[in-house]
Write an enzyme that holds these catalytic residues in place. Structure first.
Site, PDB file in Angstrom:
ATOM      1  N   ASP A  24       0.738  -1.128   0.054  1.00  0.00           N
ATOM      2  CA  ASP A  24       0.055  -0.127  -0.202  1.00  0.00           C
ATOM      3  C   ASP A  24       0.993   1.335  -0.197  1.00  0.00           C
ATOM      4  O   ASP A  24       1.888   1.221   0.576  1.00  0.00           O
ATOM      5  CB  ASP A  24      -0.794   0.067   1.309  1.00  0.00           C
ATOM      6  N   ASN A  26       1.546   3.260  -2.860  1.00  0.00           N
ATOM      7  CA  ASN A  26       2.138   3.529  -4.074  1.00  0.00           C
ATOM      8  C   ASN A  26       1.719   4.881  -4.843  1.00  0.00           C
ATOM      9  O   ASN A  26       2.273   5.573  -5.269  1.00  0.00           O
ATOM     10  CB  ASN A  26       2.038   2.733  -5.430  1.00  0.00           C
ATOM     11  N   ARG A  28       0.322   7.457  -2.896  1.00  0.00           N
ATOM     12  CA  ARG A  28       0.818   8.685  -2.220  1.00  0.00           C
ATOM     13  C   ARG A  28       2.005   8.888  -2.583  1.00  0.00           C
ATOM     14  O   ARG A  28       2.571  10.129  -2.521  1.00  0.00           O
ATOM     15  CB  ARG A  28       0.461   8.426  -0.844  1.00  0.00           C
ATOM     16  N   TRP A  29       3.130   7.848  -2.731  1.00  0.00           N
ATOM     17  CA  TRP A  29       4.373   8.050  -3.055  1.00  0.00           C
ATOM     18  C   TRP A  29       4.453   8.762  -4.291  1.00  0.00           C
ATOM     19  O   TRP A  29       5.322   9.615  -4.501  1.00  0.00           O
ATOM     20  CB  TRP A  29       5.065   6.677  -3.252  1.00  0.00           C
ATOM     21  N   HIS A  41       2.966   2.787  -8.913  1.00  0.00           N
ATOM     22  CA  HIS A  41       2.905   1.129  -8.987  1.00  0.00           C
ATOM     23  C   HIS A  41       4.071   0.805  -9.360  1.00  0.00           C
ATOM     24  O   HIS A  41       4.760  -0.431  -9.200  1.00  0.00           O
ATOM     25  CB  HIS A  41       1.780   0.855  -9.855  1.00  0.00           C
ATOM     26  N   ASN A  72     -10.315  -3.494  -6.587  1.00  0.00           N
ATOM     27  CA  ASN A  72      -9.522  -2.180  -7.294  1.00  0.00           C
ATOM     28  C   ASN A  72      -9.940  -2.230  -8.760  1.00  0.00           C
ATOM     29  O   ASN A  72      -9.576  -1.469  -9.298  1.00  0.00           O
ATOM     30  CB  ASN A  72      -8.173  -2.847  -7.341  1.00  0.00           C
ATOM     31  N   ARG A 191       1.554  -4.211   6.652  1.00  0.00           N
ATOM     32  CA  ARG A 191       0.992  -3.323   5.980  1.00  0.00           C
ATOM     33  C   ARG A 191       1.827  -1.662   6.184  1.00  0.00           C
ATOM     34  O   ARG A 191       1.665  -1.563   7.172  1.00  0.00           O
ATOM     35  CB  ARG A 191      -0.551  -3.224   6.278  1.00  0.00           C
ATOM     36  N   LEU A 198      -7.048  -4.924   7.213  1.00  0.00           N
ATOM     37  CA  LEU A 198      -6.910  -5.972   6.353  1.00  0.00           C
ATOM     38  C   LEU A 198      -7.224  -5.863   5.273  1.00  0.00           C
ATOM     39  O   LEU A 198      -6.733  -6.721   4.181  1.00  0.00           O
ATOM     40  CB  LEU A 198      -7.422  -7.171   7.231  1.00  0.00           C
ATOM     41  N   GLU A 210      -0.041 -12.201  13.256  1.00  0.00           N
ATOM     42  CA  GLU A 210       0.342 -11.059  13.926  1.00  0.00           C
ATOM     43  C   GLU A 210       0.356  -9.964  13.004  1.00  0.00           C
ATOM     44  O   GLU A 210       0.346 -10.445  11.722  1.00  0.00           O
ATOM     45  CB  GLU A 210       1.876 -11.383  14.522  1.00  0.00           C
TER      46      GLU A 210
HETATM   47  C1  FPP Z   1      -1.975   0.042  -3.302  1.00  0.00           C
HETATM   48  O1  FPP Z   1      -1.345   1.245  -3.357  1.00  0.00           O
HETATM   49  C2  FPP Z   1      -1.351  -0.795  -4.420  1.00  0.00           C
HETATM   50  C3  FPP Z   1      -2.184  -1.502  -5.306  1.00  0.00           C
HETATM   51  C4  FPP Z   1      -3.602  -1.463  -5.208  1.00  0.00           C
HETATM   52  C5  FPP Z   1      -1.544  -2.075  -6.543  1.00  0.00           C
HETATM   53  C6  FPP Z   1      -0.136  -2.725  -6.014  1.00  0.00           C
HETATM   54  C7  FPP Z   1       0.330  -3.339  -7.271  1.00  0.00           C
HETATM   55  C8  FPP Z   1       1.628  -3.319  -7.619  1.00  0.00           C
HETATM   56  C9  FPP Z   1       2.910  -2.679  -6.620  1.00  0.00           C
HETATM   57  C10 FPP Z   1       2.302  -3.436  -8.979  1.00  0.00           C
HETATM   58  C11 FPP Z   1       1.897  -5.088  -9.561  1.00  0.00           C
HETATM   59  C12 FPP Z   1       3.264  -5.702  -9.600  1.00  0.00           C
HETATM   60  C13 FPP Z   1       3.279  -6.793  -9.587  1.00  0.00           C
HETATM   61  C14 FPP Z   1       4.584  -7.601 -10.168  1.00  0.00           C
HETATM   62  C15 FPP Z   1       2.190  -7.876  -9.624  1.00  0.00           C
HETATM   63  P1  FPP Z   1      -2.405   2.494  -3.513  1.00  0.00           P
HETATM   64  O2  FPP Z   1      -2.698   2.608  -5.190  1.00  0.00           O
HETATM   65  O3  FPP Z   1      -3.784   2.198  -2.922  1.00  0.00           O
HETATM   66  O4  FPP Z   1      -1.945   3.553  -2.767  1.00  0.00           O
HETATM   67  P2  FPP Z   1      -2.520   4.729  -1.906  1.00  0.00           P
HETATM   68  O5  FPP Z   1      -3.078   4.343  -0.902  1.00  0.00           O
HETATM   69  O6  FPP Z   1      -1.166   5.811  -1.756  1.00  0.00           O
HETATM   70  O7  FPP Z   1      -3.290   5.620  -3.007  1.00  0.00           O
END
Ligand code: FPP
Length: 243
Positions: A24, A26, A28-29, A41, A72, A191, A198, A210
């Site tokens: 989680d 990506n 915000r990053w 991502h 998603n 997380r 969860l 845990e």
């Molecule tokens: C949650 O962060 C992340 C996801 C819904 C996608 C995760 C996917 C990847 C890391 C890439 C997939 C790669 C492979 C190899 C399968 P968010 O987008 O909810 O972040 P945020 O809460 O900051 O908006």
């Protein structure tokens, strides 16, 4: 279950057998850098590779990454497409993992995915089925409630067909019909990004898990952070309902 495992952390560390990771933060990053979410991502996918390899070095036997949830699909189409593209890219280069003797498995409802992805997933699972240094599980179009509904449907069908009596339905039968089948319960769920929930991840399998939460955003999550999570787990006293 967890076992004393002498990985790089040393012999006094209780290494969790199965670790679950919610990737989680990506979005915000990327936002912090004024970049489109899909760049987050992409960085998250790089972190996934690093952490998967380090899990093996630590001596973790199973690691499950939550890559895409049943919820998603509600995201904008270009973001969903970007995640699916990253997934496909990973499937194409997964042979690197096979060189390392890592078994790859997928959990989730794959019938919703593009047929080409389904084919590639099947091939990767078949080609890596005898590898035994670690099992890397990717949860894709995965939802814990969806998984339980799927298991219940399959058992109900067997009851309707007269193959099993309703009185034979127990925890282990349900367990055997989950997407995770023979994968052991998850011991530790990590997380990042400051959220403490969860989100429909391994809800059956996490009955005694845990949790380790950190404010670090997933793309910034490092090998040291994984070690910290495992060391924290090792210090906890799990009683499984006993005393
Ligand atoms: C949650 O962060 C992340 C996801 C819904 C996608 C995760 C996917 C990847 C890391 C890439 C997939 C790669 C492979 C190899 C399968 P968010 O987008 O909810 O972040 P945020 O809460 O900051 O908006």
């Amino acid at each position: 279950m967890s076992k004393k495992q002498v990985g790089i952390l040393g012999e006094n560390v209780l290494v969790p057998t199965h670790v679950g990771v919610i990737m989680d933060g990506n979005g915000r990053w990327a936002k912090k850098r004024a970049l489109p979410r899909k760049f987050g991502h992409r960085e998250g996918a790089k972190t996934f590779r690093t952490i998967a390899r380090h899990a093996k070095a630590i001596g973790i036997s199973y690691i499950t990454f939550y890559a895409f949830s049943t919820e998603n699909w509600k995201r904008p189409k270009d973001e969903v497409d970007a995640i699916m593209d990253l997934f496909e890219k990973y499937l194409d280069e997964v042979r690197d993992f096979m060189d390392e003797n890592i078994r790859v498995r997928f959990v989730g409802d794959r019938t919703m995915l593009k047929p080409v992805l389904q084919e590639k997933m099947k091939k990767v699972e078949e080609d890596s089925k005898d590898f035994d240094s670690m099992t890397l599980v990717l949860a894709i179009n995965y939802g814990g409630r969806d998984e339980i509904a799927h298991a219940v449907r399959s058992i109900a069908q067997d009851v309707a067909d007269g193959k099993i009596g309703a009185d034979r339905i127990n925890e282990s039968l349900i367990q055997s019909r989950l997407y995770t089948e023979e994968i052991p319960d998850v011991d530790l769920i990590i997380r990042p990004s400051g959220e403490q929930r969860l989100s429909n991840f391994l809800i059956w399998q996490a009955a005694y898990a845990e949790y380790y939460f950190t404010n670090i955003l997933w793309p910034d999550f490092s090998k040291k952070d994984l070690e910290k999570a495992v060391l924290t787990f090792s210090e906890r006293n799990r009683r499984f309902g006993g005393i």
